[in-house]
Write an enzyme that holds these catalytic residues in place. Structure first.
Site, short mmCIF file in Angstrom:
data_model
loop_
_atom_site.label_atom_id
_atom_site.label_comp_id
_atom_site.label_asym_id
_atom_site.label_seq_id
_atom_site.Cartn_x
_atom_site.Cartn_y
_atom_site.Cartn_z
N ASP A 26 -2.79 1.61 7.16
CA ASP A 26 -1.87 1.15 6.05
C ASP A 26 -1.91 -0.53 5.42
O ASP A 26 -1.87 -1.08 4.84
CB ASP A 26 -1.46 1.57 5.88
CG ASP A 26 -0.50 3.43 6.03
OD1 ASP A 26 -1.78 3.94 4.74
OD2 ASP A 26 -0.34 4.26 6.46
N ASP B 192 1.14 -1.40 0.00
CA ASP B 192 -0.01 0.22 -0.08
C ASP B 192 0.88 1.00 -0.22
O ASP B 192 1.99 1.58 0.98
CB ASP B 192 -0.73 -0.14 1.19
CG ASP B 192 -2.37 1.42 1.34
OD1 ASP B 192 -2.62 1.54 0.43
OD2 ASP B 192 -1.33 1.60 2.66
N GLU C 284 -1.97 -0.98 -5.72
CA GLU C 284 -3.03 -0.27 -7.07
C GLU C 284 -1.80 0.76 -8.30
O GLU C 284 -1.47 1.11 -7.64
CB GLU C 284 -3.73 0.21 -5.86
CG GLU C 284 -4.63 -0.21 -4.56
CD GLU C 284 -4.67 0.85 -4.15
OE1 GLU C 284 -5.66 0.57 -3.43
OE2 GLU C 284 -3.82 1.13 -3.10
#
Length: 369
Positions: A351, A186, A270
């Site tokens: 997170d 992340d 991501e």
């Protein structure tokens, strides 16, 4: 077949430096000339697309009759300027970039040449280049014997250093590795990333640490008379500071990506729009200091070399709002909330929870057990 580039520091003589400066200038001149003619062509036939398609665009050879001094530099460097302009227009028409711009002396000074009939050779700390003969280089690592040199790009930095990037081609078809270890990452503004096991990269924030010194040196530079000796000396000081920060960042990102590629068979991240994030959230300085885009590029090629995977999931996936324990999705979650709490009783660092969700989503989408 696969490609790999090796970068080394060059140490040209004064005469070779003059030849390099001439080549940089000629490449820039030819690029601008061709761009100017293309713009005129587009203006002339902008209402007649069929006629525009039938037009032939200029080549570097055309200018050698009018400007004979172009013959003094490597012809392959000029040919690559033409190819670079063609790529720039292809990117423009496909919507990947803006309209090509003219190059000026402040732009990056570099040129690319190709191997033809053994015109480029490496031997005992020297490299032979077209029109330059043998140039000394610091070869800190060996290029494997089965790697074939295809092209070289010579670059001069703002601090006056010369580097050569040697592009090689070699047989490489890594067998896809069975996925046994997976990790989710992340993006973190303060530490670069947090992984699904709770570990943080702890990025040292090189730019922000040097900001005070950089601002002080830039103020000194602004007070000097432009073009004077002191102005040039101070410009070099500022350039060296920027170069040091860039090198520190690149070294850190290489080491972090190497650790991950060595330890895991699959990494899930991501697909973030970093430019949009920096503009929307006004975190431009933090985002650019981290170098997330550079980090993911390093990570991708290091994994692919070993037959491993880098998986990117949709940026709209609600990784931060989803409970990694029960799967419930929160309606809202403010940036100030650093601890994720769910109605099911699950509590975790925000997170770490997001990194676990990213890992699970990547495994689910690509059917990794």
């Amino acid at each position: 077949m696969a490609n790999k580039a090796y970068q080394f520091r060059l140490y040209p003589t004064k005469e070779q430096e003059q030849r390099l400066a001439k080549t940089f200038g000629c490449v820039r001149f030819v690029y601008n000339k061709m761009l100017e003619e293309r713009i005129q062509m587009f203006e002339k036939f902008k209402d007649d697309q069929e006629s525009l398609k039938q037009q032939t665009f200029p080549t570097p050879a055309k200018y050698k009759k009018e400007f004979p001094w172009l013959k003094e530099v490597d012809s392959l460097a000029l040919a690559n300027a033409q190819l670079n302009l063609q790529k720039a227009f292809q990117h423009f028409f496909s919507g990947r970039a803006g309209f090509p711009k003219f190059k000026n002396r402040k732009a990056k000074q570099s040129y690319t040449t190709n191997v033809v009939n053994g015109n480029i050779k490496l031997s005992d700390g020297y490299i032979k280049l077209p029109k330059l003969k043998w140039i000394k280089l610091k070869q800190h690592r060996e290029i494997p014997a089965h790697h074939i040199i295809k092209a070289c790009t010579i670059t001069k930095t703002k601090t006056g250093k010369y580097y050569i990037s040697i592009l090689t081609e070699y047989e490489h078809q890594p067998a896809p590795k069975e996925v046994q270890t997976v990790v989710g990452l992340d993006f973190s503004m303060s530490t670069l990333y947090v992984d699904s096991e709770g570990k943080r990269a702890n990025y040292p924030r090189f730019y922000r640490k040097a900001l005070e010194t950089l601002a002080k040196e830039q103020r000194k530079w602004s007070r000097k008379k432009k073009g004077s000796n002191r102005w040039h000396k101070q410009r070099l000081k500022v350039a060296k500071l920027h170069e040091k920060i860039a090198n520190q960042r690149k070294d850190f990102l290489h080491k972090e990506s190497h650790k991950l590629a060595k330890r895991y068979d699959c990494v899930v991240i991501e697909d973030l729009n970093m430019k949009g994030m920096s503009q929307a959230l006004h975190f431009g300085q933090r985002v650019h200091d981290n170098g997330w885009g550079m980090f993911t590029s390093f990570l991708r090629y290091k994994l692919e070399e070993q037959g491993k995977k880098l998986i990117k999931i949709d940026k709209w996936f609600p990784s931060s709002k989803t409970c990694s324990c029960c799967g419930r999705v929160k309606e809202s979650l403010s940036l100030s909330e650093r601890t994720f709490r769910c109605e099911c009783g699950f509590e975790s660092d925000r997170d770490v929870n997001a990194a676990i969700n990213i890992k699970h989503e990547g495994m689910k989408r690509f059917a990794i057990v």
